[in-house]
Design an enzyme around this catalytic site. Structure first.
Site, PDB file in Angstrom:
ATOM      1  N   GLU A 283       1.262  -1.009  -0.412  1.00 21.96           N
ATOM      2  CA  GLU A 283      -0.225   0.032  -0.075  1.00 21.96           C
ATOM      3  C   GLU A 283       1.217   0.945   0.230  1.00 21.96           C
ATOM      4  O   GLU A 283       1.594   1.417   0.840  1.00 21.96           O
ATOM      5  CB  GLU A 283      -1.320  -0.130   1.464  1.00 21.96           C
ATOM      6  CG  GLU A 283      -2.047   1.208   1.268  1.00 21.96           C
ATOM      7  CD  GLU A 283      -2.611   1.109   2.474  1.00 21.96           C
ATOM      8  OE1 GLU A 283      -3.876   2.035   2.364  1.00 21.96           O
ATOM      9  OE2 GLU A 283      -2.862   0.385   3.305  1.00 21.96           O
TER      10      GLU A 283
ATOM     11  N   ALA B 194       1.862   0.456  10.340  1.00 29.04           N
ATOM     12  CA  ALA B 194       1.590  -1.620  10.539  1.00 29.04           C
ATOM     13  C   ALA B 194       0.320  -1.617   9.307  1.00 29.04           C
ATOM     14  O   ALA B 194       0.516  -0.658   9.300  1.00 29.04           O
ATOM     15  CB  ALA B 194       0.884  -2.195  11.670  1.00 29.04           C
TER      16      ALA B 194
ATOM     17  N   GLU C 233      -2.513  -3.668   6.937  1.00 36.13           N
ATOM     18  CA  GLU C 233      -3.399  -4.936   7.551  1.00 36.13           C
ATOM     19  C   GLU C 233      -3.616  -6.004   6.605  1.00 36.13           C
ATOM     20  O   GLU C 233      -4.406  -6.265   5.639  1.00 36.13           O
ATOM     21  CB  GLU C 233      -5.065  -3.789   6.500  1.00 36.13           C
ATOM     22  CG  GLU C 233      -5.379  -3.515   5.848  1.00 36.13           C
ATOM     23  CD  GLU C 233      -4.691  -1.930   5.000  1.00 36.13           C
ATOM     24  OE1 GLU C 233      -5.364  -1.621   4.964  1.00 36.13           O
ATOM     25  OE2 GLU C 233      -4.036  -1.573   6.146  1.00 36.13           O
ATOM     26  N   ASN C 234      -2.885  -5.924   5.566  1.00 37.44           N
ATOM     27  CA  ASN C 234      -3.025  -6.720   4.354  1.00 37.44           C
ATOM     28  C   ASN C 234      -3.357  -8.497   5.088  1.00 37.44           C
ATOM     29  O   ASN C 234      -3.392  -8.612   5.746  1.00 37.44           O
ATOM     30  CB  ASN C 234      -1.609  -7.733   3.711  1.00 37.44           C
ATOM     31  CG  ASN C 234       0.079  -6.443   3.682  1.00 37.44           C
ATOM     32  OD1 ASN C 234      -0.248  -5.965   3.336  1.00 37.44           O
ATOM     33  ND2 ASN C 234       0.834  -6.618   5.183  1.00 37.44           N
TER      34      ASN C 234
ATOM     35  N   HIS D 192      -6.576  -1.603  15.689  1.00 43.24           N
ATOM     36  CA  HIS D 192      -6.643  -1.111  13.962  1.00 43.24           C
ATOM     37  C   HIS D 192      -6.548  -2.084  12.765  1.00 43.24           C
ATOM     38  O   HIS D 192      -7.733  -2.328  12.040  1.00 43.24           O
ATOM     39  CB  HIS D 192      -6.115   0.262  14.097  1.00 43.24           C
ATOM     40  CG  HIS D 192      -5.919   1.246  12.912  1.00 43.24           C
ATOM     41  ND1 HIS D 192      -6.882   2.233  12.965  1.00 43.24           N
ATOM     42  CD2 HIS D 192      -5.443   0.816  11.444  1.00 43.24           C
ATOM     43  CE1 HIS D 192      -6.901   3.020  11.444  1.00 43.24           C
ATOM     44  NE2 HIS D 192      -5.799   2.065  10.685  1.00 43.24           N
ATOM     45  N   GLU D 193      -5.572  -2.471  12.920  1.00 46.77           N
ATOM     46  CA  GLU D 193      -4.799  -3.229  11.591  1.00 46.77           C
ATOM     47  C   GLU D 193      -6.365  -5.007  11.238  1.00 46.77           C
ATOM     48  O   GLU D 193      -6.411  -5.310  10.342  1.00 46.77           O
ATOM     49  CB  GLU D 193      -3.814  -4.131  11.532  1.00 46.77           C
ATOM     50  CG  GLU D 193      -2.734  -3.007  11.605  1.00 46.77           C
ATOM     51  CD  GLU D 193      -2.634  -1.560  10.978  1.00 46.77           C
ATOM     52  OE1 GLU D 193      -3.289  -2.138   9.260  1.00 46.77           O
ATOM     53  OE2 GLU D 193      -2.791  -1.203  10.992  1.00 46.77           O
TER      54      GLU D 193
ATOM     55  N   HIS E  19      -9.542  -3.410  10.301  1.00 37.93           N
ATOM     56  CA  HIS E  19      -9.167  -3.981   8.526  1.00 37.93           C
ATOM     57  C   HIS E  19     -10.162  -4.658   7.727  1.00 37.93           C
ATOM     58  O   HIS E  19     -10.344  -4.589   6.508  1.00 37.93           O
ATOM     59  CB  HIS E  19      -7.977  -3.305   8.556  1.00 37.93           C
ATOM     60  CG  HIS E  19      -8.373  -1.157   7.914  1.00 37.93           C
ATOM     61  ND1 HIS E  19      -8.543  -0.891   7.010  1.00 37.93           N
ATOM     62  CD2 HIS E  19      -7.066  -1.289   8.274  1.00 37.93           C
ATOM     63  CE1 HIS E  19      -8.083   0.270   8.053  1.00 37.93           C
ATOM     64  NE2 HIS E  19      -6.925   0.495   8.261  1.00 37.93           N
TER      65      HIS E  19
ATOM     66  N   GLU F 202     -10.107   4.722   5.956  1.00 42.25           N
ATOM     67  CA  GLU F 202      -8.963   4.537   7.456  1.00 42.25           C
ATOM     68  C   GLU F 202      -9.689   5.866   8.486  1.00 42.25           C
ATOM     69  O   GLU F 202      -9.720   5.111   9.526  1.00 42.25           O
ATOM     70  CB  GLU F 202      -7.508   5.352   6.510  1.00 42.25           C
ATOM     71  CG  GLU F 202      -6.897   4.750   5.763  1.00 42.25           C
ATOM     72  CD  GLU F 202      -6.006   3.110   6.993  1.00 42.25           C
ATOM     73  OE1 GLU F 202      -6.136   3.042   7.996  1.00 42.25           O
ATOM     74  OE2 GLU F 202      -5.649   2.344   6.021  1.00 42.25           O
TER      75      GLU F 202
END
Length: 898
Positions: free
Chosen positions: A123, A264, A266-267, A299-300, A303, A322
């Protein structure tokens, strides 16, 4: 590395892709010097788009072959595109074989190496540095990935999704095959290969399914992963309980890497973390670190639904994922904190961060809407406006439709768009549709101006009390100042949560004119015109308004309250946010008065006694006291001024700190002694709050000792530094010595470095502390310049560069803004040096000059000279070029306005 020749990209020019990629089979033969990538894709034409050539994105790649349906085809390369003119009308298979050089990838975008292992960061547009592809978020495909590598060097091979197969190959090599069953855009692709170890735990979700959770780190860091694992489990439980969103893969993996441009990523199913956002132990991490890790892990993970399952149609919609996910992690943090006071502390900290970073952005050269209209380099728009202001926009949705209504809206959003790439408008439509007749649905078009208008709205509030009629008329006016490209703004929808207090501090019933009865002690009114009046009835005396409770909208409020009114709020307001706000306003008023008049600041007894009352208050939590007694930051103070003299602001703040330290000395001693914690370390809100207040008290006592020549408290601080059982207390004691420029600071710094010289994250704290040390006679700036030559310092590691260079240039105004311009010369040198190796980090440092046009002379002219020096470099990256050009354009805008 891309040079600054990129064109301006406009949101209004969006076109759907001419081709869809439905499946991707990737094979990696991993080698640090030259990795071979084979990509096999199934493509089909988009029937809604006119036929044309196939154009694929790629950078820093060496193409070996291109096949369509197994046959070699001709292609051409133009700039960063591989173009195939003749492709079949029917669906077809495309195979591309290319190589890339991970070892040489200092930009840390795409596939790169760190510490002998392979990592990816795709990203926003990093996948094109791995192989040629339609590298855009609206192209979603199902990926199968085969990894092959030397088993001794890279025993762990990871990619997105579920593990299908693994085993040994000839010549000491091995393989792993991964499959992600969910379609995703290329920016969510991830690959990790290295000598890593894992903390593992199995969990069973509410749906009765078992999942494997893994946190991978380098050897030696495993003991620092317990908190991250616990945070991940808490996130999974919370998201399923609060929003009904389950974990959807057999396993969920988190990996730590020390070289990473962001916090970080979020893949899908394989989150990659900067180690600073993952590793924690009581000996090496502070309470703030523990809270930050919990928040970022959440957060990740969140996502997975708000960003992965439903993603962005284009990068202009970045806040769709986001802003929404920041809101979700903030709600999680408040729920995890527990009690009302702890929740309020979380909210105060979030707003303080918003004001420190996003408000200046809204009034600077890079000001842009939550949904930008244009960009040159998308990396420059991972900003507080997109994230934190975007979160405030989402919070306003919840305020306008209620908590239950928001949850209904989010449920409808997923029902409509799961597996799709969509827009901010789609999200707004879902929330409104789920809540017909709400304050949002009836104002939806106007509400969406929050996405299209840059700048921070100013709200003026004035009240008139009519004793005879026993009414109180509250008149609200809104105005949004001009920002680059947006001279005139339309009124926005601003929810204002409020209460009314009597002069004695009693909460008053709220009844609007025309209503049959009062509607409680707090309510939300909606300002959606340039000016509106609201008449409250049945009030026996003139009230004190408590407006914008909980910071119900991201605006600057001018309520015209007197010191007496603010003292009522500070002492009695049921809303903890406004209670804190009153303390900040009282301090801010005095600091601004001194700066504007050019006189030395002298705190009055009324203010000092108000602060003493906060410190002594038996019912206020320690964490709240720490926040209320901490003075506003110098950057936030600068935001209140049209012409900024950083040295004058610094002098006023330091005078205020010194006077509070002296006047409240006995109270600081009592607070320090009363907030000592016995027993083992835990980062819970109560313990963290006590440590925070104790650290503040100690810093004040050491500061006062520097004035009086007393050696007792510096000695106690040094002893606490040596004996501390956790990093929060150790770093707090060290900070007290360093920030007071005490004699014992030097031996303490040397001892700290010796203790932690082998722990990179702790040494980052060592550098950051010195980079942020309050300026005194040029000593802080001189130390930073000296530290750039330290054996442990390097620009190549983003964490290390940020710890020292950004600490000075972005968070230490008095040390950076020097009359001799040395700070600006230093900034230009560092921006140019960073741009040669990592444009993303360079462009973020370049943002230190966003508001240079507000500086007083001689700072303004010197800043312009430094900006022009950077601009003169012909091969600047597009990342830095965009920031610098916008800074120069702001000079023209400022001159035009003048």
């Amino acid at each position: 590395m891309r040079e600054g020749t990129a064109t301006l990209i406009r949101r209004e020019d969006y076109c759907a892709p001419a081709f869809w990629i439905r499946t991707v089979d990737l094979t990696f033969d991993l080698d640090p010097a030259k990795t071979l990538v084979t990509s096999k894709m199934q493509l089909e034409r988009n029937a809604a788009v006119a036929h044309g050539a196939l154009r694929l994105h790629g950078e820093e790649l060496n193409v070996l072959r291109v096949l369509i349906n197994g046959e070699s085809v001709s292609f051409r390369q133009e700039g960063h595109e591989l173009i195939i003119d003749n492709v079949p009308d029917a669906d077809f298979a495309l195979e591309i074989r290319n190589t890339c050089a991970p070892d040489k990838n200092t930009a840390l975008s795409g596939l790169y190496t760190s510490g002998g292992s392979f990592f990816t960061q795709c990203e926003a547009e990093g996948f094109r540095r791995i192989t040629y592809f339609l590298d855009r978020p609206d192209v979603m495909a199902i990926y199968t990935v085969l990894l092959r590598a030397d088993k001794a060097k890279f025993p762990v091979l990871l990619s997105n999704g579920n593990l299908l197969d693994s085993g040994d190959l000839d010549n000491g090599r091995h393989f792993a095959k991964w499959h992600d069953p969910f379609p995703k855009p290329s920016y969510l692709f991830a690959l990790v290969a290295g000598d890593l170890v894992a903390r593992e735990q199995r969990v069973r979700t509410r749906a009765g399914k078992d999942h494997l959770l893994q946190v991978f780190v380098r050897r030696g860091d495993l003991e620092k992963t317990e908190h991250a694992m616990n945070s991940l489990i808490a996130s999974i439980v919370w998201d399923e309980a609060r929003f009904g969103l389950p974990l959807d893969l057999e396993r969920f993996m988190v990996v730590g890497v020390s070289d990473f441009n962001m916090g970080a990523m979020e893949n899908k199913g394989l989150n990659i973390f900067n180690t600073s956002a993952l590793l924690a132990s009581p000996a090496t991490a502070t309470d703030a670190d523990f809270a930050r890790i919990e928040s970022i892990v959440a957060h990740e993970y969140f996502h997975n639904w708000t960003g992965n399952r439903v993603t962005c149609r284009d990068w202009f919609q970045l806040s769709l994922k986001e802003g929404l996910t920041v809101f979700r992690d903030q709600e999680f943090s408040m729920d995890m904190a527990g009690g009302a006071s702890a929740r309020a502390v979380c909210r105060i900290q979030d707003v303080r961060a918003l004001r420190a970073s996003q408000f200046p952005e809204d009034s600077g050269a890079m000001a842009h809407p939550v949904r930008p209209d244009t960009f040159v380099e998308i990396n420059n728009f991972y900003t507080p406006t997109v994230y934190e202001k975007g979160s405030e926009v989402v919070r306003m949705y919840q305020t306008l439709v209620g908590r239950a209504g928001f949850e209904k809206g989010l449920k409808l959003y997923f029902e409509r768009h799961d597996g799709q790439a969509v827009t901010c408008d789609d999200f707004a439509a879902a929330i409104a549709a789920a809540n017909p007749g709400s304050a949002l649905s009836t104002r939806l078009d106007n509400f969406k101006r929050w996405y299209s208008q840059a700048g921070t709205p100013r709200v003026q509030a004035r009240g008139v009390y009519d004793a005879a009629a026993q009414t109180y008329t509250l008149t609200l006016k809104q105005h949004n100042p001009a920002t680059p490209g947006q001279e005139h703004k339309l009124p926005q929808v601003i929810p204002v949560a409020l209460g009314l207090l009597s002069a004695e501090g009693q909460a008053l019933p709220l009844q609007l004119q025309g209503e049959d009865q009062a509607a409680g002690l707090e309510r939300v009114i909606v300002l959606d015109e340039a000016e509106q009046s609201f008449v409250f009835t049945n009030l026996a005396s003139q009230p004190v308004p408590s407006l914008l409770r909980g910071f119900s909208a991201p605006v600057v409020l001018d309520d015209g309250l007197s010191d007496a009114d603010l003292l009522v709020l500070l002492q009695h307001d049921a809303d903890a946010f406004n209670r804190w706000e009153a303390s900040q306003r009282l301090a801010l008023n005095r600091i601004l008065a001194a700066v504007r008049s050019g006189s030395a600041l002298q705190l009055d007894s009324a203010f000092i006694e108000a602060m003493r009352a906060v410190l002594r208050h038996p019912e206020l939590d320690a964490a709240f006291k720490d926040l209320a007694l901490t003075l506003p930051g110098e950057g936030y103070i600068a935001e209140q001024l049209e012409v900024v003299d950083p040295q004058a602001i610094h002098a006023a703040v330091e005078a205020a700190r010194s006077q509070l330290a002296q006047a409240l000395r006995e109270d600081w001693i009592e607070a320090f002694e009363a907030n000592q914690i016995q027993g083992g370390y835990t980062p819970d809100p109560v313990s963290s709050g006590k440590r925070a207040l104790a650290n503040l008290a100690l810093s004040m006592l050491v500061l006062d000792a520097a004035r009086s020549g007393d050696t007792v408290w510096p000695g106690r601080a040094y002893q606490r530094f040596k004996d501390a059982g956790n990093m929060t207390e150790r770093l707090g004691a060290l900070s007290a010595l360093v920030n007071a420029h005490a004699e014992l600071a030097e031996p303490a710094l040397a001892r700290f470095h010796e203790l932690f010289k082998d722990d990179a994250l702790v040494i980052d704290k060592w550098f950051a502390l010195q980079g942020r040390t309050p300026e005194l006679d040029g000593k802080s700036f001189a130390r930073v310049k000296q530290l750039t030559q330290h054996p442990d310092f390097t620009l190549k590691n983003p964490n290390r560069a940020r710890s020292l260079i950004s600490s000075l240039c972005m968070f230490n105004p008095a040390a950076f803004h020097r009359a001799d311009a040395a700070g600006y010369v230093f900034w230009a040198e560092q921006v140019l040096a960073l741009d040669a190796i990592n444009p993303q980090i360079a462009s973020r440092l370049a943002r230190a000059m966003d508001r240079w046009t507000t500086l007083a002379q001689p700072y303004r002219s010197a800043a312009l000279e430094a900006i022009r020096r950077v601009a003169a470099k012909p091969d600047l990256s597009s990342d830095v070029r965009e920031v610098i050009d916008r800074a120069l354009e702001s000079d023209k805008s400022a001159d035009a306005a003048a």
